[in-house]
Design a protein around this motif. Structure first.
Motif, PDB file in Angstrom:
ATOM      1  N   UNK A 121     -10.062   2.313   4.273  1.00  0.00           N
ATOM      2  CA  UNK A 121      -9.589   3.092   3.121  1.00  0.00           C
ATOM      3  C   UNK A 121      -9.010   2.168   2.046  1.00  0.00           C
ATOM      4  N   UNK A 122      -8.285   1.155   2.486  1.00  0.00           N
ATOM      5  CA  UNK A 122      -7.735   0.190   1.531  1.00  0.00           C
ATOM      6  C   UNK A 122      -8.856  -0.446   0.715  1.00  0.00           C
ATOM      7  N   UNK A 123      -9.909  -0.849   1.422  1.00  0.00           N
ATOM      8  CA  UNK A 123     -11.017  -1.489   0.718  1.00  0.00           C
ATOM      9  C   UNK A 123     -11.661  -0.527  -0.278  1.00  0.00           C
ATOM     10  N   UNK A 124     -11.728   0.737   0.158  1.00  0.00           N
ATOM     11  CA  UNK A 124     -12.321   1.728  -0.730  1.00  0.00           C
ATOM     12  C   UNK A 124     -11.469   1.910  -1.993  1.00  0.00           C
ATOM     13  N   UNK A 125     -10.147   1.861  -1.814  1.00  0.00           N
ATOM     14  CA  UNK A 125      -9.254   1.983  -2.982  1.00  0.00           C
ATOM     15  C   UNK A 125      -9.523   0.836  -3.951  1.00  0.00           C
ATOM     16  N   UNK A 126      -9.574  -0.391  -3.422  1.00  0.00           N
ATOM     17  CA  UNK A 126      -9.807  -1.552  -4.285  1.00  0.00           C
ATOM     18  C   UNK A 126     -11.134  -1.430  -5.020  1.00  0.00           C
ATOM     19  N   UNK A 127     -12.098  -0.947  -4.277  1.00  0.00           N
ATOM     20  CA  UNK A 127     -13.455  -0.828  -4.800  1.00  0.00           C
ATOM     21  C   UNK A 127     -13.532   0.201  -5.928  1.00  0.00           C
ATOM     22  N   UNK A 128     -12.834   1.315  -5.737  1.00  0.00           N
ATOM     23  CA  UNK A 128     -12.916   2.401  -6.713  1.00  0.00           C
ATOM     24  C   UNK A 128     -11.992   2.175  -7.893  1.00  0.00           C
ATOM     25  N   UNK A 129     -10.778   1.613  -7.615  1.00  0.00           N
ATOM     26  CA  UNK A 129      -9.774   1.528  -8.676  1.00  0.00           C
ATOM     27  C   UNK A 129      -9.758   0.163  -9.332  1.00  0.00           C
ATOM     28  N   UNK A 130     -10.236  -0.866  -8.608  1.00  0.00           N
ATOM     29  CA  UNK A 130     -10.179  -2.213  -9.169  1.00  0.00           C
ATOM     30  C   UNK A 130      -8.769  -2.796  -9.128  1.00  0.00           C
ATOM     31  N   UNK A 131      -7.843  -2.129  -8.470  1.00  0.00           N
ATOM     32  CA  UNK A 131      -6.485  -2.640  -8.260  1.00  0.00           C
ATOM     33  C   UNK A 131      -6.348  -3.006  -6.780  1.00  0.00           C
ATOM     34  N   UNK A 132      -5.371  -3.900  -6.484  1.00  0.00           N
ATOM     35  CA  UNK A 132      -5.166  -4.294  -5.090  1.00  0.00           C
ATOM     36  C   UNK A 132      -4.071  -3.434  -4.466  1.00  0.00           C
ATOM     37  N   UNK A 133      -4.429  -2.639  -3.461  1.00  0.00           N
ATOM     38  CA  UNK A 133      -3.436  -1.731  -2.883  1.00  0.00           C
ATOM     39  C   UNK A 133      -2.500  -2.418  -1.878  1.00  0.00           C
ATOM     40  N   UNK A 134      -1.263  -1.963  -1.865  1.00  0.00           N
ATOM     41  CA  UNK A 134      -0.278  -2.402  -0.882  1.00  0.00           C
ATOM     42  C   UNK A 134       0.433  -1.133  -0.415  1.00  0.00           C
ATOM     43  N   UNK A 135       0.682  -1.006   0.886  1.00  0.00           N
ATOM     44  CA  UNK A 135       1.203   0.262   1.402  1.00  0.00           C
ATOM     45  C   UNK A 135       2.576   0.084   2.028  1.00  0.00           C
ATOM     46  N   UNK A 136       3.489   1.003   1.729  1.00  0.00           N
ATOM     47  CA  UNK A 136       4.774   1.046   2.457  1.00  0.00           C
ATOM     48  C   UNK A 136       5.020   2.470   2.927  1.00  0.00           C
ATOM     49  N   UNK A 137       5.859   2.588   3.947  1.00  0.00           N
ATOM     50  CA  UNK A 137       6.126   3.898   4.511  1.00  0.00           C
ATOM     51  C   UNK A 137       7.254   4.607   3.754  1.00  0.00           C
ATOM     52  N   UNK A 138       7.079   5.878   3.481  1.00  0.00           N
ATOM     53  CA  UNK A 138       8.162   6.707   2.987  1.00  0.00           C
ATOM     54  C   UNK A 138       9.124   6.928   4.150  1.00  0.00           C
ATOM     55  N   UNK A 139      10.396   6.536   4.000  1.00  0.00           N
ATOM     56  CA  UNK A 139      11.310   6.714   5.138  1.00  0.00           C
ATOM     57  C   UNK A 139      11.357   8.179   5.578  1.00  0.00           C
TER      58      UNK A 139
END
Ligand SMILES: [Zn+2]
Ligand SMILES: [Zn+2]
Ligand SMILES: [Zn+2]
Ligand SMILES: [Zn+2]
Ligand SMILES: [Zn+2]
Lengths: 638, 638
Positions: A121-139
């Motif tokens: 999914x991360x790769x798909x985000x980069x591919x579609x948006x052209x931005x580099x995704x980084x994920x953190x958890x909502x406490x």
């Protein structure tokens, strides 16, 4: 051109050759231990599934790909693309676009769903948006610490990138020496508990492992000797923090006051807990009229210089040293720090504080390594007779005490450390009520306990496997059980609770040296129906130790500098077996089953008797060369 | 006002009160470890017999009184007064008046007669001339080293006074730390012979003991670690040099290239020998085409920064450390360095290199101290079987070899170290000829031997009691015996000697690694009637070792970078027992009879086996805690 620049230029060429011709590489730079690759074709990069992984293994570096700022799509466009890809169930709570680096930070309740299988999914985000995704958890439980740290780091992004670039260039500098040796210098924590601080040094590099205070004493580690900061703040290349307890972390921010400007390697939860505990440390000092050794600005400096590592990440932290953190089973984010030195030259592991058996909160400490020649081992319970009740018996005892107290219509008051022991007890109580072993009743949490619990739930990856899974599902998250109540109404609320029906109160401080427990003592101390239960170690000289050993009258400050005496009628009980430290058996088992078995062990973090008895026992049982160092000694290996 | 200035002001007041009212005190300042008192009434000061001694014991300081420059008599007047007081038999060879300090340096053949009983003549000089007298010995044999050093120091007087004042203020600075600990760090010479270098450190002070090279290796001590110069040149407060051998002194001048600007404490003969040997060390490096690590300017810096101490002088060298040098019996001026730390806190002695038994040249090493808790002990011959022939047997063997060689009309060629072993052999040969045990014949001294001998005779106080007495009388000075001939005519003279009658040749280098011995090998190597006698240790890898072990063909440089092979027909003998080092028995005896017996011993200056075997033996025999450290370790005491 510097050696690092030459190296980066070569990497730029190598990468350009390695990627398909239609992918441009515009810049290559270091940020901390990572190699950052900028491209004008981020989508194509993302489309070539294994490209990054292949590059990483070819170059033996951690690689991040980022879009060249010139080709970034507008954030509103990108937002749409990102949200299109992420499934609704991920529960995205925030998207934060950073145009300077082309990164989008995605805060989500279920980060796993943003990442996808093997990162798909991360790769798909980069591919579609052209931005580099980084994920953190909502406490899952709101934590002001976590949100403060995250907001602070958001503001500091630019300075932080400068820090990371500088650190990156330091890590990848050319080796300067042909010599080979490895040394450990003890700056504290030897033949004593507290003020942990060690220097690991090679001809190339000096690493400071921990910088703590000593509970019940003003002694600080010997940071000013030439081996450490006496030779100037730049003498230290990196700081590694094993865990957030103050006897390991309290003086880390002080380093920045002394001019240190390098990285701190530790886990993400340790960074946050260090923030929480050191700020409280400053608070307590101020309240007690002592001059704090540094101010909160230095805590922020420390957070800003932290490079978080996950358990198992093998990370270059110097031209000749790779660091890997492993679970230590002691508190949230606690780690055993493993250093691989030179090209197969030598390996040293610092245990930090460890718990060898699994507990409700944590998996037991890791003792399986590719190689370890020298182990620096904590010895808190290393004494000949330091065997502890096992946890099942401890839990049974606690439940018995609670049931007896409730039968006589009293309340149960438990002084507890905010971090670790409180959450362990919470899990015991939640289960006992769920299984009907003790009656349902409110469990009030006073002091920093609730905040610390929130931090625990933010990082479930650091908890024991089955607990992690339960936290992932709100309806099974034991910390969200309705019995738990955070005391946030001050004295009024405490009075109401004291006047009310049977209840359990967990309150800081754990050794009754200050904090809301003092107020609870006034409320419940005179009540013969209630019970005060000690579940943790009470150090010499603390009020907790006095009460535990039978004092029935204690001084209570009545404001204005006067103090009165309070008669204790409350029943006092001690329940052993909830320690966060391995007991003598646990320490022996840790070494006995360690793979590979080390050649040498330095026994530290214990009083003189404990370190010597453990040292002697390990030598005789396992034929390992063991030592009980003194402070300020240097041991040479290799 | 700085703390030192305040202290000096108080001393000024105290001294003014302590002296009679008619004696003015115009200034009080530190010069190195001494307190210098300037007065307008130097003659009255001198007339009050015990005044200086009483002040010294009251203030617990070494005191020098000097006339205020304003009241100095003219040098020509003073010269008359001085010469009137000194008896003719003293043999004054030079008077040097220094108007800046009011000192007159008197060079005399018999310094004792200038000093007088308990210093009575000196006092009389001061009283009559109003100048402060200082006495040095006229070398009985002309020494270019001694005269170069003295002339150099004469030119440098002003800079030197600045150095001494700066050092004096450093020594008497206010203590900065309340902590108490004592540490020793090994920078070299541990589990090896050579590159001696140790750091003795307290919270207040860091002392470097020795800084030598390693014969037959390019290894140098670890001077660049933070404990030493890595923390900056000012990290080291003082250097103490145990003796002049290059494995202890070679890198002392290098310290000044690294920016060190502090004092070197050592004996006067060690200072001069260090000058001789380090200049030769640079020479050899240049001749062998290596880049010398420093130039001769640095040797001069070292000499200029040397503060000479006599055996037994207790000297403040830091706010918390007193140094006393004791005879080590090893070479001229060699010392055991005893450090008294804190106010009775701890005592450490570094043996340097020692010889425990008396030899012809030196009294045996001192092993009687007020207190010693830790001894750092050389272990050159510390191995289980490192027992040496006793000197009487060694001498008999040598005489036998000489007689046999003479009988077959050959010559005796002895490679020898310029300093120490040569003079010992000279004494043996002189006596043997005097007693008729070997025939009278010329003894040719080649290389630096004659110069080193001249330095020995300049400092007879450092020689064995009876030898000293003989040197005081020209007609009994064994070194002036007519058999001795300095080879100063180059190759022609060597050819003549080789072609002539039986003779003995002592020539450097002692391990046949270069110098005139190479030429002697060409002359006498092919002669089957001659004998080559090894009297000293031949290290692995040296040509001496190869010849000793039977090589009968050796490479000889024939100029222009080419080399030829030389067939050896000469008889090769080894005579054991002339070592400057205690053998295993001597080391054990040193410790056994040491008073008081130390609690701990670090065995150094020996290979791995020697240090470990000595360490183990001393532990088992005397129940002392012993160690065989590795380089780069730090031991904590107290
Ligand atoms: Zn801990
Ligand atoms: Zn700890
Ligand atoms: Zn002059
Ligand atoms: Zn020597
Ligand atoms: Zn030596």
């Amino acid at each position: 051109m510097s050696a690092v620049d030459r190296q980066l230029e070569e990497l730029h060429e190598t990468i350009t050759e390695a990627v398909p011709a239609d992918i441009s590489v515009t810049e290559v730079k270091y940020e901390g231990p990572e190699l950052v690759v900028y491209t004008r074709d981020p989508k194509r990069f993302a489309r070539n599934g294994d490209l990054i992984r292949d590059l990483a293994s070819q170059l033996r570096k951690r690689i991040t790909v980022r879009p060249d700022p010139a080709v970034l799509s507008r954030p509103d466009k990108a937002r749409e693309a990102v949200m299109r890809v992420i499934p609704d169930e991920a529960g995205v709570t925030d998207l934060d676009f950073h145009e300077d680096t082309g990164e989008v930070v995605i805060e989500a309740e279920k980060p796993g769903l943003v990442i996808g299988r093997h990162g798909s999914t991360l790769r798909e985000i980069a591919q579609e948006a052209g931005w580099t995704p980084e994920v953190v958890r909502t406490p899952p439980i709101e934590s002001s610490t976590v949100s403060n740290v995250r907001n602070f780091l958001k503001q500091q992004r630019e300075e932080r990138r400068d820090i990371l670039e500088r650190v990156g260039r330091q890590i990848h500098r050319e080796k300067m020496s042909d010599e080979e040796w490895v040394r450990i210098t003890t700056l504290g924590c030897s033949r004593e508990v507290g003020r942990a601080a060690f220097i690991l040094s090679t001809p190339e590099t000096r690493i400071l492992v921990d910088a703590g205070d000593k509970p019940g004493s003003d002694d600080v580690p010997y940071l000013q000797v030439p081996e450490a900061l006496g030779a100037g703040a730049t003498n230290i290349d990196a700081v590694v923090l094993t865990h957030a307890h103050l006897d390991h972390s309290a003086l880390v921010p002080l380093l920045f006051k002394y001019g240190y400007d390098g990285p701190i390697y530790t886990t993400e939860p340790t960074r946050d807990l260090m923030g929480l505990l050191t700020l409280d440390y400053l608070d307590v000092a101020a309240k007690e009229g002592r001059t704090p050794p540094y101010d909160s600005e230095m805590v922020r400096e420390a957070i800003n210089h932290t490079i978080p590592l996950e358990y198992g990440d093998v990370t270059d932290i110097a031209p000749d040293i790779k660091l890997t953190l492993h679970n230590a089973g002691h508190i949230l984010g606690s780690s055993i720090s493993h250093f691989h030195i030179g090209d197969g030259l030598y390996n040293v592991a610092f245990s930090g504080d460890i718990h060898y058996e699994d507990t409700r909160l944590f998996n037991g400490a890791v003792n399986d390594f590719p190689r370890v020649e020298t182990l620096v081992l904590e010895s808190t319970y290393g004494g000949r007779n330091d065997y502890q009740t096992d946890q099942a018996d401890a839990e049974a005892h606690l439940k018995e005490v609670i049931n007896e107290t409730v039968e006589q219509d009293g309340k149960v008051l438990i002084p507890a450390f905010a971090v670790g022991r409180s959450q362990e007890i919470m899990l015991v109580l939640e289960e006992a009520m769920r299984k009907g072993e003790i009656p349902e009743m409110p469990i009030h949490l006073d002091g920093m306990i609730w905040e610390a619990t929130a931090i625990h739930t933010t990082y479930p990856e650091y908890l024991r496997d089955d607990l992690r899974d339960r936290i992932f599902h709100d309806d099974k998250n034991p910390f969200l059980a309705e019995q738990f109540n955070q005391v946030d109404g001050g004295e009024d609320e405490r009075q109401d609770i004291a006047d009310g029906d049977p209840a359990i109160i967990l309150s800081t401080s754990g050794m009754v040296t200050g904090g809301p427990i003092m107020s609870w003592l006034e409320h419940l101390g005179p009540d013969p129906k209630s019970t005060m239960v000690f579940v943790g170690y009470q150090a010499q000289g603390t009020l907790g130790r006095r009460i535990q050993s039978g004092w029935d009258e204690i001084p209570i400050s009545s404001g204005g500098g006067r103090s009165e005496r309070l008669s204790l009628e409350v029943d006092v009980e001690t329940v052993d077996g909830f320690s966060g430290h391995a007991d003598r058996q646990g320490l022996e088992d840790f070494v006995k089953t360690m793979n590979p078995r080390p050649e040498k062990i330095l026994c530290v973090h214990g009083d003189e008797r404990s370190t010597q008895e453990l040292s002697s026992a390990l030598y005789h049982k396992y034929d390992i060369r063991t030592f009980a160092p003194k402070n300020l000694e240097t041991f040479r290996f290799v």
